[in-house]
Scaffold this active site. Structure first.
Site, PDB file in Angstrom:
ATOM      1  N   SER A 155       0.841  -1.190   0.000  1.00  0.00           N
ATOM      2  CA  SER A 155       0.000   0.000   0.000  1.00  0.00           C
ATOM      3  C   SER A 155       0.883   1.249   0.000  1.00  0.00           C
ATOM      4  O   SER A 155       1.679   1.455  -0.915  1.00  0.00           O
ATOM      5  CB  SER A 155      -0.961  -0.053   1.194  1.00  0.00           C
ATOM      6  OG  SER A 155      -1.937   0.957   1.137  1.00  0.00           O
ATOM      7  N   ASP A 297      -9.346  -4.226  -6.560  1.00  0.00           N
ATOM      8  CA  ASP A 297      -8.881  -3.193  -5.650  1.00  0.00           C
ATOM      9  C   ASP A 297      -9.446  -1.850  -6.118  1.00  0.00           C
ATOM     10  O   ASP A 297      -9.140  -1.381  -7.216  1.00  0.00           O
ATOM     11  CB  ASP A 297      -7.352  -3.166  -5.657  1.00  0.00           C
ATOM     12  CG  ASP A 297      -6.756  -2.187  -4.650  1.00  0.00           C
ATOM     13  OD1 ASP A 297      -7.489  -1.313  -4.152  1.00  0.00           O
ATOM     14  OD2 ASP A 297      -5.548  -2.301  -4.371  1.00  0.00           O
ATOM     15  N   HIS A 327      -8.354  -4.144  -1.512  1.00  0.00           N
ATOM     16  CA  HIS A 327      -7.040  -3.537  -1.308  1.00  0.00           C
ATOM     17  C   HIS A 327      -6.249  -4.227  -0.206  1.00  0.00           C
ATOM     18  O   HIS A 327      -5.028  -4.335  -0.284  1.00  0.00           O
ATOM     19  CB  HIS A 327      -7.222  -2.056  -0.972  1.00  0.00           C
ATOM     20  CG  HIS A 327      -5.946  -1.297  -0.813  1.00  0.00           C
ATOM     21  ND1 HIS A 327      -5.158  -0.918  -1.878  1.00  0.00           N
ATOM     22  CD2 HIS A 327      -5.302  -0.843   0.306  1.00  0.00           C
ATOM     23  CE1 HIS A 327      -4.099  -0.264  -1.440  1.00  0.00           C
ATOM     24  NE2 HIS A 327      -4.161  -0.203  -0.119  1.00  0.00           N
TER      25      HIS A 327
END
Length: 357
Positions: A155, A297, A327
């Site tokens: 991320s 995502d 995600h």
């Protein structure tokens, strides 16, 4: 899980202060000695939007002292503690992908992680991913680490890893970027902007905690997928005290409360902004790179991952996970992420062996 592959053509820091340094023997007597330690380094960091700032960077290091070093970085709510060990037994945010028997096993790899710049809430200024990457390089200087075997980022950490590869590529053998791209997607940036407005509204009402909790609850809708919500929260709404309450609200309330208990509002705001400030030229990334995307995502669409891989200036490949978790799949799909890491880090080791031969 599918695979797409393509082959393509400082400032000063003080010596680190270690809070803990404990030898941790392994089962095999022949294994090298291992250290598990935490510490802080004082940095003078020239920041992209905030000028020269004095900072204290907190880090944790686990693994044999002569093992290859892998820097692991997570999302904006991640910290320096990756996984439990004898010295630091708390759970850690990366326990699904780091630990005994995994590709990131601290018995065979020296794992380094640090608290993101601004995570302590003491820096109320714009923070860029370039700042995080440069802070990581200064940390390596302070620890006497010339080169990383790999940078594994998830991320926000993937964004930082891309910046590190672009700015400090000579110090890196391989980059693994999971659920992160070379820029913020406009839809995701708009969602974060509204989250920050929720925080601001709470501050106007002298209710910072409520504003931060609501912002986190909005964020959870992007971290997870509609499919997961459909599977977990299909129960019919109920009427309580004359108001309708849907099945997911208890989950969201709990997520908000946990986040408020451990996160300064300033830290969340500045790191949320940092995601939206993020930009890196893929062509500047010339180290071997594995990009991992999650089909579905909402925050980092697969199309952005494809654009990233196609633009990277060195050898690059794309791995695609299919997961109902959206995600945050990297926190849930440990075995599949671990297999990707084994492949990526194994390829790096093989390439190094061929060069040495």
């Amino acid at each position: 899980m599918s695979l797409v592959e393509r082959t393509a053509p400082a400032c000063a820091s003080t010596p680190p202060h270690h809070d803990v340094a404990v030898a941790a023997p392994y089962a095999a007597a022949a294994d090298p000695p291992c250290l598990a330690l935490r510490g802080e380094v004082e940095l003078a960091l020239p920041m992209r939007h905030a000028g020269l700032r004095p900072l204290r960077l907190a880090y944790e290091l686990q693994g044999p002292v002569d093992a290859p070093v892998v820097l692991v970085a997570g999302g904006i709510s991640a910290d320096r503690h990756l996984a439990p060990c004898a010295v630091f037994p708390a759970r850690g945010w990366a326990g699904a992908v780091a630990g005994v028997g995994t590709a990131l096993d601290p018995a065979r790899t020296r794992l380094l992680a640090f608290d993101h710049v601004g995570a302590d809430g003491l820096l109320d200024a714009p923070i860029d991913t370039t700042d995080q990457a440069d802070a990581a390089a200064l940390l390596l200087d302070a620890l006497g680490i010339a080169r990383l075997h790999a940078f594994v980022g998830y991320s926000y950490g993937a964004m930082v890893g891309l910046q590190f590869a672009a700015r400090h590529g000579a110090r890196l053998e391989h980059l693994v970027a999971v659920s992160g791209a070379h820029r913020a997607h406009p839809w995701a940036a708009a969602c974060r902007a509204l989250q920050r407005r929720a925080l601001a509204l709470g501050q106007l009402q002298c209710a910072d905690g409520q504003g931060l909790s609501l912002a986190r609850q909005f964020a959870m809708l992007g971290y997870r997928s509609p499919q997961e919500f459909a599977e977990r929260f299909a129960a019919a709404p109920v009427v309580a005290n004359g108001r309708v309450r849907v099945a997911a609200e208890d989950y969201l309330d709990a997520a908000g409360a946990r986040f408020v208990a451990r996160t300064p509002a300033v830290a969340w705001q500045r790191l949320s902004e940092s995601i939206d400030l993020h930009r890196v030229d893929p062509a500047a990334v010339r180290v071997p790179t594995t990009v991992v995307a999650v089909d579905g995502d909402q925050l980092v669409p697969l199309a952005d991952a494809v654009d990233l891989v196609e633009g990277i200036g060195g050898a690059a490949r794309l791995r695609v996970l299919r997961s109902p978790h959206g995600h945050d799949a990297f926190l849930k799909g440990g075995a599949r992420i671990d297999a990707i890491l084994r492949s990526a880090l194994g390829a790096t080791a093989s390439a190094n062996a061929q060069v040495a031969a």
